[in-house]
Design a protein around this motif. Structure first.
Motif, PDB file in Angstrom:
ATOM      1  N   ALA A  44      10.855   1.555  -0.134  1.00 52.44           N
ATOM      2  CA  ALA A  44      11.770   2.173  -1.106  1.00 52.44           C
ATOM      3  C   ALA A  44      12.238   1.159  -2.139  1.00 52.44           C
ATOM      4  CB  ALA A  44      12.970   2.781  -0.379  1.00 52.44           C
ATOM      5  N   THR A  45      12.489  -0.073  -1.703  1.00 54.88           N
ATOM      6  CA  THR A  45      12.934  -1.112  -2.638  1.00 54.88           C
ATOM      7  C   THR A  45      11.851  -1.404  -3.676  1.00 54.88           C
ATOM      8  OG1 THR A  45      14.339  -2.121  -0.952  1.00 54.88           O
ATOM      9  CG2 THR A  45      13.700  -3.509  -2.813  1.00 54.88           C
ATOM     10  N   VAL A  46      10.605  -1.473  -3.235  1.00 48.63           N
ATOM     11  CA  VAL A  46       9.513  -1.723  -4.177  1.00 48.63           C
ATOM     12  C   VAL A  46       9.396  -0.583  -5.181  1.00 48.63           C
ATOM     13  CG1 VAL A  46       7.016  -2.001  -4.389  1.00 48.63           C
ATOM     14  CG2 VAL A  46       8.241  -3.167  -2.553  1.00 48.63           C
ATOM     15  N   VAL A  47       9.494   0.657  -4.708  1.00 49.05           N
ATOM     16  CA  VAL A  47       9.412   1.812  -5.603  1.00 49.05           C
ATOM     17  C   VAL A  47      10.557   1.784  -6.603  1.00 49.05           C
ATOM     18  CG1 VAL A  47       9.510   4.335  -5.716  1.00 49.05           C
ATOM     19  CG2 VAL A  47       8.150   3.216  -3.937  1.00 49.05           C
ATOM     20  N   GLU A  48      11.766   1.473  -6.150  1.00 45.51           N
ATOM     21  CA  GLU A  48      12.935   1.449  -7.024  1.00 45.51           C
ATOM     22  C   GLU A  48      12.829   0.378  -8.098  1.00 45.51           C
ATOM     23  OE1 GLU A  48      16.458   2.907  -3.923  1.00 45.51           O
ATOM     24  OE2 GLU A  48      16.004   0.777  -4.197  1.00 45.51           O
ATOM     25  N   ARG A  49      12.233  -0.756  -7.760  1.00 43.16           N
ATOM     26  CA  ARG A  49      12.266  -1.908  -8.663  1.00 43.16           C
ATOM     27  C   ARG A  49      10.969  -2.123  -9.438  1.00 43.16           C
ATOM     28  NH1 ARG A  49      14.891  -6.964  -5.760  1.00 43.16           N
ATOM     29  NH2 ARG A  49      14.905  -7.599  -7.952  1.00 43.16           N
ATOM     30  N   GLU A  73       0.830  -1.209   0.000  1.00 42.80           N
ATOM     31  CA  GLU A  73       0.000   0.000   0.000  1.00 42.80           C
ATOM     32  C   GLU A  73       0.864   1.257   0.000  1.00 42.80           C
ATOM     33  OE1 GLU A  73      -3.584   2.091   2.586  1.00 42.80           O
ATOM     34  OE2 GLU A  73      -2.242   0.649   3.541  1.00 42.80           O
ATOM     35  N   TYR A  74       1.882   1.289   0.864  1.00 36.48           N
ATOM     36  CA  TYR A  74       2.726   2.478   0.944  1.00 36.48           C
ATOM     37  C   TYR A  74       3.501   2.695  -0.357  1.00 36.48           C
ATOM     38  CZ  TYR A  74       1.852   2.453   5.997  1.00 36.48           C
ATOM     39  OH  TYR A  74       1.265   2.483   7.236  1.00 36.48           O
ATOM     40  N   ALA A  75       3.993   1.595  -0.940  1.00 35.43           N
ATOM     41  CA  ALA A  75       4.734   1.718  -2.201  1.00 35.43           C
ATOM     42  C   ALA A  75       3.816   2.179  -3.327  1.00 35.43           C
ATOM     43  CB  ALA A  75       5.384   0.382  -2.557  1.00 35.43           C
ATOM     44  N   ALA A  76       2.586   1.683  -3.351  1.00 35.34           N
ATOM     45  CA  ALA A  76       1.639   2.099  -4.382  1.00 35.34           C
ATOM     46  C   ALA A  76       1.292   3.577  -4.248  1.00 35.34           C
ATOM     47  CB  ALA A  76       0.375   1.247  -4.305  1.00 35.34           C
ATOM     48  N   LEU A  77       1.152   4.050  -3.015  1.00 25.03           N
ATOM     49  CA  LEU A  77       0.861   5.462  -2.808  1.00 25.03           C
ATOM     50  C   LEU A  77       2.003   6.359  -3.285  1.00 25.03           C
ATOM     51  CD1 LEU A  77      -0.827   5.368   0.731  1.00 25.03           C
ATOM     52  CD2 LEU A  77      -1.921   6.070  -1.411  1.00 25.03           C
ATOM     53  N   MET A  78       3.235   5.870  -3.155  1.00 24.69           N
ATOM     54  CA  MET A  78       4.402   6.709  -3.449  1.00 24.69           C
ATOM     55  C   MET A  78       5.112   6.310  -4.741  1.00 24.69           C
ATOM     56  SD  MET A  78       5.908   6.933   0.453  1.00 24.69           S
ATOM     57  CE  MET A  78       6.919   8.367   0.150  1.00 24.69           C
ATOM     58  N   HIS A  79       4.474   5.485  -5.560  1.00 26.72           N
ATOM     59  CA  HIS A  79       5.188   4.928  -6.715  1.00 26.72           C
ATOM     60  C   HIS A  79       5.566   5.984  -7.755  1.00 26.72           C
ATOM     61  CE1 HIS A  79       1.162   5.144  -8.554  1.00 26.72           C
ATOM     62  NE2 HIS A  79       1.760   5.034  -9.719  1.00 26.72           N
ATOM     63  N   LEU A  97      14.169   4.818  -9.781  1.00 26.45           N
ATOM     64  CA  LEU A  97      15.320   4.984  -8.891  1.00 26.45           C
ATOM     65  C   LEU A  97      15.277   6.328  -8.178  1.00 26.45           C
ATOM     66  CD1 LEU A  97      18.144   3.443 -11.111  1.00 26.45           C
ATOM     67  CD2 LEU A  97      17.192   2.489  -8.998  1.00 26.45           C
ATOM     68  N   LEU A  98      14.868   7.361  -8.897  1.00 29.55           N
ATOM     69  CA  LEU A  98      14.728   8.675  -8.268  1.00 29.55           C
ATOM     70  C   LEU A  98      13.661   8.628  -7.175  1.00 29.55           C
ATOM     71  CD1 LEU A  98      14.858  10.971 -11.445  1.00 29.55           C
ATOM     72  CD2 LEU A  98      16.586  10.836  -9.622  1.00 29.55           C
ATOM     73  N   GLY A  99      12.574   7.927  -7.461  1.00 30.24           N
ATOM     74  CA  GLY A  99      11.516   7.794  -6.466  1.00 30.24           C
ATOM     75  C   GLY A  99      11.988   7.031  -5.240  1.00 30.24           C
ATOM     76  N   GLY A 100      12.727   5.948  -5.448  1.00 26.63           N
ATOM     77  CA  GLY A 100      13.243   5.198  -4.316  1.00 26.63           C
ATOM     78  C   GLY A 100      14.164   6.030  -3.447  1.00 26.63           C
ATOM     79  N   ALA A 101      14.979   6.869  -4.079  1.00 28.62           N
ATOM     80  CA  ALA A 101      15.882   7.740  -3.321  1.00 28.62           C
ATOM     81  C   ALA A 101      15.086   8.727  -2.464  1.00 28.62           C
ATOM     82  CB  ALA A 101      16.800   8.491  -4.284  1.00 28.62           C
ATOM     83  N   VAL A 102      13.990   9.261  -3.021  1.00 29.21           N
ATOM     84  CA  VAL A 102      13.154  10.183  -2.249  1.00 29.21           C
ATOM     85  C   VAL A 102      12.511   9.462  -1.071  1.00 29.21           C
ATOM     86  CG1 VAL A 102      11.088  11.629  -2.314  1.00 29.21           C
ATOM     87  CG2 VAL A 102      12.698  11.683  -4.225  1.00 29.21           C
TER      88      VAL A 102
END
Length: 413
Positions: free
Chosen positions: A337-342, A286-292, A321-326
């Motif tokens: 962060a890993t889910v967002v990055e990948r 859920e958190y990764a989907a909100l911030m993807h 990758l930019l999103g994961g860094a944020v």
């Protein structure tokens, strides 16, 4: 899908039949040991009055549950045998639960009926396992630690049956897979479930030895536990609100359509449940989907309509990758962060949550402005691309979720 699921009808009918028979038997024989009935009834009613719902909390009224179970397994009071029996246990618990539920019913909170049915059946099971055998003297030779272990064993068996019933009710209401729901219910037993069982056993033993004055004393630990869960739930709610606010940054800046992140999160959670993700995994999803899409804030030129699924793979990975860094800078769980990055990696290399985010995001982008038939067209396009771009099992899970809720395009922001 119309009407009430068959399982809900069966559970409610069984609870109603049990209550009807118990009330008739109690009225015919007359209530016994009324002071005990009133004391435990008051405890259950207070527990129901303080009932609430929050994340990571399966038992909405732990004090009421502990009091009801203690009454079901009560064999003595101040050293004297009791004779209230199964029918009176069910009658008292049902009446007290209804009384304590009046404010919740008046506010239209649900599922009050299913909560009451589950409480009646669980307590009825415990009482049937204990009261007839106790009244026949089967447990007369069980003394000291052996008797305490007997109560713990009966409470453990009751808790397992309650977990199965709770998972079955949730499956009937939501049509999510039964296995993961049961697994989450069993996992919850290690938390508030164990506290409820322990308090129920201690209450029954304490009243047997010292009488009714022991009830308020042994309520305090469970009340403190419930207060701790309330605070934990408040922290979780604040944490989620913070993440939801961060997710809206791309909408406010005009990089993504309004509501896109929340639609992806809602649909992603449904797909995750269909695939059997656990509660902790669903939270990360859920958190990764909100911030993807948060990596788009680093772009000089916004992507048209925020539709990253149509970008070249290299550009998608750069934004991810930019999103994961944020996300890592926000202090959120590193797994998020890993889910967002990948999310833009080739799907065989992705964690399952990243596969879900990628598929659901692509579906939402393709279907939101497609008009009538757009949902089917978007789903078919994902199926055609599943061999190389999207995980086939996630696409099929998405299809099942959409079929259960009718195939309609997401509402455009």
């Amino acid at each position: 899908m119309g009407g009430v699921p068959a399982l809900l009808v069966v559970v409610r009918g069984a609870a109603g039949l049990l209550v009807t028979v118990s009330v008739v038997v109690t009225l015919r024989t007359g209530p016994v040991e009324r002071s005990l009935a009133l004391a435990f009834g008051a405890l259950v009613a207070v527990g129901e009055l303080t009932r609430w719902r929050g994340p990571q909390l399966r038992e909405a009224a732990p004090l009421g549950a502990a009091g009801a179970l203690a009454y079901a397994l009560l064999g003595e009071a101040a050293g004297r045998p009791t004779h209230h029996g199964t029918a009176q246990v069910v009658t008292v618990v049902c009446a007290a639960s209804l009384l304590g539920s009046v404010p919740h019913i008046a506010r239209g909170q649900s599922p009050t009926l299913d909560h009451l049915a589950r409480r009646v059946l669980t307590v009825g099971f415990a009482a049937v396992c204990f009261q007839p055998l106790y009244n026949r003297g089967v447990f007369d030779s069980w003394v000291g630690p052996a008797y305490a272990l007997l109560l713990v064993a009966l409470l453990t068996l009751t808790a397992l049956c309650d977990a199965v019933l709770a998972a079955a009710l949730a499956h009937a209401r939501t049509r999510w897979p039964f296995g993961p729901l049961l697994r989450d219910e069993l996992r919850a037993l290690a938390g508030i479930g164990s506290a409820v069982c322990a308090t129920g056993a201690v209450m029954a033993l304490a009243v047997a030895a010292a009488g009714l004055w022991a009830l308020p004393v042994f309520c305090v630990p469970l009340l403190l536990t419930q207060l701790s869960f309330r605070r934990y739930a408040a922290v979780r709610a604040t944490y989620r609100q913070t993440i939801a606010s961060l997710a809206r940054a791309t909408e406010i800046a005009g990089y993504t359509p309004v509501g896109h992140a929340h639609r992806v999160a809602a649909l992603g959670l449904a797909v995750g449940r269909d695939l059997g993700l656990t509660e902790p995994e669903l939270t990360v999803l859920e958190y990764a989907a909100l911030m993807h899409d948060i990596g788009q804030l680093s772009l000089v030129d916004p992507v048209p309509a925020g539709a990253t699924a149509a970008l070249p793979p290299a550009e998608q990975r750069r934004i991810a990758l930019l999103g994961g860094a944020v996300v890592r800078q926000t202090g959120v769980n590193p797994q998020v962060a890993t889910v967002v990055e990948r999310q833009a990696d080739p799907y065989p290399e992705q964690p399952r949550a990243a596969r879900i985010v990628r598929v659901v995001n692509a579906y939402e982008e393709k279907a939101r402005d497609a008009g009538p038939g757009g949902a089917l067209a978007a789903l078919e396009e994902l199926r055609l691309g599943a061999a190389g771009d999207y995980a086939p099992e996630v696409v099929e899970a998405l299809a099942r979720v959409l079929a259960r809720g009718s195939l309609t395009a997401p509402a455009a922001g």
